[in-house]
Design an enzyme around this catalytic site. Structure first.
Site, PDB file in Angstrom:
ATOM      1  CG  ASP A  22      -1.614   1.283   1.467  1.00  0.00           C
ATOM      2  OD1 ASP A  22      -2.306   1.709   0.535  1.00  0.00           O
ATOM      3  OD2 ASP A  22      -1.474   1.871   2.551  1.00  0.00           O
ATOM      4  CG  ASP A  60      -0.850   2.453   6.975  1.00  0.00           C
ATOM      5  OD1 ASP A  60      -1.068   3.523   7.562  1.00  0.00           O
ATOM      6  OD2 ASP A  60      -1.132   2.277   5.774  1.00  0.00           O
ATOM      7  CG  ASP A  67      -3.976  -1.231   3.859  1.00  0.00           C
ATOM      8  OD1 ASP A  67      -4.443  -1.167   2.713  1.00  0.00           O
ATOM      9  OD2 ASP A  67      -3.226  -0.363   4.346  1.00  0.00           O
TER      10      ASP A  67
END
Length: 634
Positions: free
Chosen positions: A332, A526, A530
């Site tokens: 990400d 994080d 996610d």
């Protein structure tokens, strides 16, 4: 050493001293010169044998009584008692000394194993000794020590110099340096002041801090870390589970083979019964699976400990094993490769315009806004903002801000705001949010705001490539142009832009489906959104410092210092651990198989002393090799 180990060591030293004296007497022929010398020698060598090995015999009997006999205690008991029993075969050489020696050296090996396991556990325990004993709370004008679990969210606590921060919170007053090494593996202290967030488990080094707590003790960083480490042993690796199952099947098989050697060799090869029994006993000694049963779990435990000391929490050896096989890493972007906070990346002043003057007008115009972009502009200005100079502040929804600063009309915003005021702007090649600044209708220049890259983001990608990761992929909701710029700057192999949270799951599933061979796919994230992707990947890696609770819960591995460059180190630790595990398995089995073959009656080369090396010697070497997992190359 603990008291139990010291007591066992004293017992072994006494047994070794008695054994040495008896061996000298035996070599000198003293026993042979005595009436009934053979039986005196038999009784004499029983003394060091029982001093050293009475607990092995007791555990073997306990296993038989509880119908779980097949373990190393039974193998050692049968082999050593059998060596003494050879005295009843007139044509056999006495083997009491060998029987006592096997038990002695087995116990030396067991003591070494216990010490190695204890040292490994202590290295983790010392590193994880972060649970606070108390919290200082002001009550009735006095500072009182209370249980951290009794402190409510929002209460203020005082942390003195040298004390450990007991709860997560925000600094209300004071300034100090914090030792965060127990949490993050970082040796450099972190400077904190008013408004800074602090995590429980850090040690206050230089100044008194007053902290307003932001979480209850059971939800604090300390509690989460301790829970992760305590539960790590429950998630066993496939290799570890295989060795456990292997030992349960292997032990009864070798006992059966030893029995067959003792019974059928005289019938098949015409050998004396004493030789057949001796071969069976040697076969039993060398077949003991201690080297595998101890060194494999110890290796994984050491690897998890080494990772923990670097601020990398692995929730179980199964995840460490999977991490060693990772060859694709998907990230990400926001909060993982970037800080997740806006910052000024460039200031482009027009010709003849002073850069500091441009920033001054922009910062004063944005001084009353709490928008993240406005805050980043104000933070980038090194001077002091005089709020008395600011008037007529007006927000232009979705476009920017206008204000009167020291009698000058200042505009700061996007292209649309400038067009509305008929002000020509200058384009910029940099990627990010562009804030144009105009004063009294004249264009001064523009400021570029962007999500700041983490200092080690480029190092993280380079480190993964150096570690042998074949593909790195960045997944982001950013527009195509911004994603392409970040991917190019970091050296990411591929990127996917303009993704919704559910799209990230689909992208990781596509990576899993297109994956060839035995490699694994890891995802690093994080945020709350996610969590589904972290669970779907072969290995989920979460940022533990700024990451959400949902992400940390869903992940298999947690980076406590939020540094993506730690991923390459985690992979190196995992691969080193798995390599050592494989080395121990191959080495132990190879040596044992060779000595087993040499012990067969038709060959008969192996001796009881060689069998001792094949068991105790191999175990010690495998344990020493396993302890290398504790060392991490910086």
């Amino acid at each position: 050493m603990n008291n139990k180990q010291k007591k066992k060591l004293r017992r072994i030293v006494v047994a070794l001293a008695v054994f040495a004296v008896l061996e000298v007497l035996a070599v000198a022929g003293v026993f042979e010169s005595l009436p009934y010398g053979l039986w005196i020698e038999f009784a004499a060598f029983l003394v060091p044998y029982l001093i050293a090995g009475y607990d092995v015999l007791r555990r073997a009997w306990h296993g038989i009584a509880h119908r779980q006999p097949f373990d190393e205690n039974l193998l050692m008991s049968i082999a050593t008692i059998g060596a003494f029993a050879l005295v009843f075969f007139p044509d056999a050489e006495p083997h009491m000394a060998e029987g006592a020696a096997v038990m002695l050296f087995y116990q030396v090996g067991a003591l070494f194993e216990s010490y190695a396991v204890g040292k490994t556990r202590k290295s983790i325990a010392d590193m994880m000794d972060i649970a606070p004993d108390y919290a200082n709370v002001m009550q009735g004008g006095e500072l009182m020590q209370v249980d951290p679990a009794d402190v409510a969210v929002g209460d203020e606590i005082v942390v003195k110099v040298g004390e450990r921060v007991p709860l997560d919170g925000v600094v209300v007053s004071g300034r100090s340096q914090l030792d965060t090494s127990a949490l993050t593996g970082e040796s450099v202290p972190r400077v904190v002041g008013e408004g800074a967030s602090v995590a429980s488990g850090c040690v206050n080094m230089t100044g008194v801090l007053t902290i307003r707590t932001t979480s209850a003790f059971e939800n604090s960083t300390v509690s989460r870390i301790l829970e992760l480490v305590e539960n790590a042993s429950e998630k066993k690796a496939r290799t570890e589970n295989f060795i456990s199952r292997f030992a349960r099947v292997y032990t009864p098989v070798v006992v059966g083979l030893a029995l067959a050697i003792a019974v059928f060799s005289p019938l098949a090869f015409g050998l004396p019964i004493s030789e057949s029994v001796k071969s069976a006993l040697i076969f039993l000694v060398v077949s003991c699976p201690c080297a595998l049963v101890i060194s494999v779990p110890l290796s994984f435990f050491g690897g998890i400990g080494a990772a923990s000391r670097s601020g990398i929490l692995v929730k179980g050896s199964s995840y460490l094993e999977a991490l060693a096989q990772v060859d694709t890493v998907a990230f990400d972007k926001t909060g993982t490769l970037t800080n997740g906070t806006f910052g000024v990346v460039a200031v482009h002043a027009g010709e003849g315009v002073d850069r500091d003057l441009l920033l001054s007008f922009a910062a004063h115009a944005e001084a009353y806004s709490d928008h993240p972009i406005a805050l980043s502009v104000v933070a980038s200005y090194a001077g002091t903002i005089d709020r008395e100079k600011i008037a007529e502040v007006e927000e232009h929804g979705g476009q920017g801000v206008s204000a009167r600063v020291d009698s000058h009309r200042v505009l700061i915003g996007n292209d649309a705001l400038m067009r509305a005021e008929d002000i020509d702007v200058r384009n910029c090649h940099l990627v990010g949010t562009i804030l144009h600044v105009a004063v009294d209708g004249e264009y001064l220049g523009h400021i570029i705001i962007a999500d700041m890259m983490k200092d080690d983001a480029k190092e993280a990608i380079d480190g993964l490539h150096a570690a042998g990761v074949k593909k790195t992929v960045m997944l982001t909701g950013d527009r195509e142009q911004a994603a392409a710029a970040v991917a190019a700057e970091l050296g990411v192999d591929e990127y996917r832009a303009q993704l919704m949270p559910q799209d990230k799951v689909a992208q990781v599933e596509a990576l899993l489906e297109s994956h060839d061979g035995n490699g694994k796919v890891a995802f690093v994230g994080d945020g709350i959104n996610d969590a589904p992707v972290l669970m779907r990947a072969d290995v989920g890696i979460a940022m533990g410092g700024m990451g959400s609770d949902a992400a940390i819960e869903a992940a298999d591995i947690v980076l406590m210092n939020d540094k993506p460059s730690q991923i390459a180190r985690a992979i190196r630790i995992a691969r080193k651990t798995l390599s050592i595990v494989k080395q121990n398995i191959v080495f132990a089995l190879a040596v044992k198989v060779v000595i087993m073959i040499l012990a067969l009656p038709m060959i008969g080369i192996a001796t009881m002393w060689l069998a001792v090396f094949g068991d105790v010697g191999v175990s010690v070497l495998a344990i020493l090799n396993a302890m290398r997992c504790l060392r991490v190359r910086k």
